[in-house]
Enzyme design. Structure first.
Site, PDB file in Angstrom:
ATOM      1  N   ASN A   9       6.655  -8.316   9.106  1.00  0.00           N
ATOM      2  CA  ASN A   9       7.805  -9.014   9.696  1.00  0.00           C
ATOM      3  C   ASN A   9       9.064  -8.361   9.134  1.00  0.00           C
ATOM      4  O   ASN A   9       9.389  -8.552   7.957  1.00  0.00           O
ATOM      5  CB  ASN A   9       7.748 -10.502   9.321  1.00  0.00           C
ATOM      6  CG  ASN A   9       9.018 -11.237   9.717  1.00  0.00           C
ATOM      7  OD1 ASN A   9       9.785 -10.764  10.557  1.00  0.00           O
ATOM      8  ND2 ASN A   9       9.238 -12.396   9.114  1.00  0.00           N
ATOM      9  N   LYS A  11      12.115  -8.959   9.859  1.00  0.00           N
ATOM     10  CA  LYS A  11      13.294  -9.836   9.822  1.00  0.00           C
ATOM     11  C   LYS A  11      14.488  -9.100  10.444  1.00  0.00           C
ATOM     12  O   LYS A  11      14.306  -8.380  11.418  1.00  0.00           O
ATOM     13  CB  LYS A  11      13.578 -10.298   8.392  1.00  0.00           C
ATOM     14  CG  LYS A  11      12.317 -10.827   7.696  1.00  0.00           C
ATOM     15  CD  LYS A  11      12.605 -11.572   6.446  1.00  0.00           C
ATOM     16  CE  LYS A  11      11.293 -11.929   5.768  1.00  0.00           C
ATOM     17  NZ  LYS A  11      11.407 -12.936   4.742  1.00  0.00           N
ATOM     18  N   HIS A  95       8.572 -19.620  11.855  1.00  0.00           N
ATOM     19  CA  HIS A  95       8.808 -19.041  10.523  1.00  0.00           C
ATOM     20  C   HIS A  95       9.724 -19.964   9.732  1.00  0.00           C
ATOM     21  O   HIS A  95      10.637 -20.575  10.282  1.00  0.00           O
ATOM     22  CB  HIS A  95       9.435 -17.646  10.677  1.00  0.00           C
ATOM     23  CG  HIS A  95       9.442 -16.888   9.379  1.00  0.00           C
ATOM     24  ND1 HIS A  95      10.382 -17.108   8.402  1.00  0.00           N
ATOM     25  CD2 HIS A  95       8.617 -15.929   8.908  1.00  0.00           C
ATOM     26  CE1 HIS A  95      10.119 -16.298   7.377  1.00  0.00           C
ATOM     27  NE2 HIS A  95       9.057 -15.575   7.659  1.00  0.00           N
ATOM     28  N   GLU A  97      12.140 -19.424   7.834  1.00  0.00           N
ATOM     29  CA  GLU A  97      13.587 -19.121   7.931  1.00  0.00           C
ATOM     30  C   GLU A  97      14.153 -19.712   9.228  1.00  0.00           C
ATOM     31  O   GLU A  97      15.286 -20.181   9.257  1.00  0.00           O
ATOM     32  CB  GLU A  97      13.810 -17.604   7.837  1.00  0.00           C
ATOM     33  CG  GLU A  97      13.588 -17.121   6.401  1.00  0.00           C
ATOM     34  CD  GLU A  97      13.176 -15.671   6.262  1.00  0.00           C
ATOM     35  OE1 GLU A  97      13.281 -14.907   7.240  1.00  0.00           O
ATOM     36  OE2 GLU A  97      12.726 -15.307   5.150  1.00  0.00           O
ATOM     37  N   GLU A 167       2.457 -19.833   4.938  1.00  0.00           N
ATOM     38  CA  GLU A 167       3.512 -19.211   4.148  1.00  0.00           C
ATOM     39  C   GLU A 167       4.234 -20.283   3.327  1.00  0.00           C
ATOM     40  O   GLU A 167       5.165 -20.928   3.826  1.00  0.00           O
ATOM     41  CB  GLU A 167       4.531 -18.532   5.062  1.00  0.00           C
ATOM     42  CG  GLU A 167       3.947 -17.434   5.908  1.00  0.00           C
ATOM     43  CD  GLU A 167       5.002 -16.391   6.231  1.00  0.00           C
ATOM     44  OE1 GLU A 167       4.789 -15.234   5.849  1.00  0.00           O
ATOM     45  OE2 GLU A 167       6.030 -16.728   6.828  1.00  0.00           O
ATOM     46  N   GLY A 173       9.973 -14.157  -0.069  1.00  0.00           N
ATOM     47  CA  GLY A 173      11.122 -13.388  -0.537  1.00  0.00           C
ATOM     48  C   GLY A 173      11.503 -13.692  -1.976  1.00  0.00           C
ATOM     49  O   GLY A 173      12.571 -13.298  -2.437  1.00  0.00           O
ATOM     50  N   SER A 213       5.578 -12.956  -0.429  1.00  0.00           N
ATOM     51  CA  SER A 213       5.628 -11.927  -1.477  1.00  0.00           C
ATOM     52  C   SER A 213       4.322 -11.142  -1.601  1.00  0.00           C
ATOM     53  O   SER A 213       3.884 -10.812  -2.704  1.00  0.00           O
ATOM     54  CB  SER A 213       6.037 -12.546  -2.824  1.00  0.00           C
ATOM     55  OG  SER A 213       7.326 -13.115  -2.719  1.00  0.00           O
TER      56      SER A 213
HETATM   57  C1  PEP Z   1       7.842 -13.364   5.612  1.00  0.00           C
HETATM   58  O1  PEP Z   1       8.889 -12.927   6.036  1.00  0.00           O
HETATM   59  O2  PEP Z   1       7.109 -13.982   6.370  1.00  0.00           O
HETATM   60  C2  PEP Z   1       7.489 -13.136   4.205  1.00  0.00           C
HETATM   61  C3  PEP Z   1       6.340 -13.605   3.768  1.00  0.00           C
HETATM   62  O3  PEP Z   1       8.378 -12.433   3.432  1.00  0.00           O
HETATM   63  P1  PEP Z   1       8.079 -11.751   2.003  1.00  0.00           P
HETATM   64  O4  PEP Z   1       6.788 -10.989   2.129  1.00  0.00           O
HETATM   65  O5  PEP Z   1       9.262 -10.855   1.752  1.00  0.00           O
HETATM   66  O6  PEP Z   1       7.960 -12.864   1.001  1.00  0.00           O
END
Ligand code: PEP
Length: 252
Positions: A9, A11, A95, A97, A167, A173, A213
């Site tokens: 992803n 973003k 998601h 975010e 998630e 992040g 992460s």
């Molecule tokens: C994500 O954007 O879904 C995500 C898990 O980000 P990251 O791997 O940077 O934590």
């Protein structure tokens, strides 16, 4: 046997040129890889470049979001038929975010999943609890509620067009990954919730990704958990070499 899926992803990162550079580096590096499906979700503006660059490869392209209507006066929005036309096979929905910053709810997730099905696309539907919810013992109830709301309209056959991504918000992040045990426990909860609603055969076939992460250094231990069927990778998917290492999790 569920086929693993590694999804990147991006973003709000990468121009069209940067997307082409990424695929130029990634595709030769993963030419012999066939143990998993690979999906990359660029921003809308780079979808076209990514689809073109990935053509003929084993990498599928996903959008990061969509609107549930197929067309209309919705300034700034993009619909499922438009994503299909652009060459996408999937879209991420729900998601954290989008939930935290842009008002995504289980109801909008439900509508978006339906729009994707109608357009012949698949959904990568994200669920996950916040740190407060985990610390107050609400993690499981939160995830069960997100699944019940987001998948409310689906039938068992529609489930084959869904990938669920667990998630935990506190791991996205932040550099703080859920331990494989914590992630696997919630994947078990998700499979149990899906079995209760759709039946155990459907739940067994559902692919459930972990996101939060994920890095080259922790993917192998996560993928060693039987209930973890892949990863949704944010930051570490931006660099082709790092994403390649994650895709190659079982072997160097
Ligand atoms: C994500 O954007 O879904 C995500 C898990 O980000 P990251 O791997 O940077 O934590």
């Amino acid at each position: 046997m569920r086929r693993p899926v590694i999804t990147g992803n991006w973003k709000m990162f990468k121009t069209r040129a940067a997307a082409r550079e990424f695929f130029d580096a990634l595709l030769p590096a993963i030419a012999g890889v066939d143990h998993c499906d690979i999906v990359v979700a660029p921003p809308f503006t780079a979808l076209d470049a990514a689809v073109e660059a990935a053509r003929g490869s084993r990498v599928a392209v996903a959008a990061q979001d969509l609107h549930w209507e197929s067309e209309g006066a919705f300034t700034g929005e993009v619909s499922a038929p438009m994503l299909a036309d652009a060459g996408c096979a999937y879209s991420i929905v729900g998601h954290s975010e989008r939930r935290q910053l842009f008002g995504e709810t289980d109801e909008t997730v439900r509508r978006k999943i339906r729009a994707l099905m109608d357009a012949g696309l698949s959904a990568i539907a994200c669920v996950g609890e916040t740190l407060e919810e985990r610390e107050s013992g609400e993690a499981e109830a939160t995830v069960r509620g997100q699944l019940a709301g987001g998948l409310a309209e689906l039938t068992g056959s529609g489930l084959s067009h869904i990938i669920v991504a667990y998630e935990p918000v506190w791991a996205i992040g932040t550099g703080r990954t859920a331990t494989p045990d914590v992630a696997a426990a919630m994947h078990g909860v998700i499979r149990d919730a899906v079995a209760g609603r759709f039946g155990s055969a459907e739940a067994e076939a559902l692919r459930i990704l972990y996101g939060g992460s994920v890095k080259p250094g922790n993917i192998a231990e996560l993928m060693a958990q039987p209930d973890i069927d892949g990863a949704l990778v944010g930051g570490a998917s931006l660099d082709a070499a790092s994403f390649e290492s994650i895709v190659r999790y079982p072997a160097p």
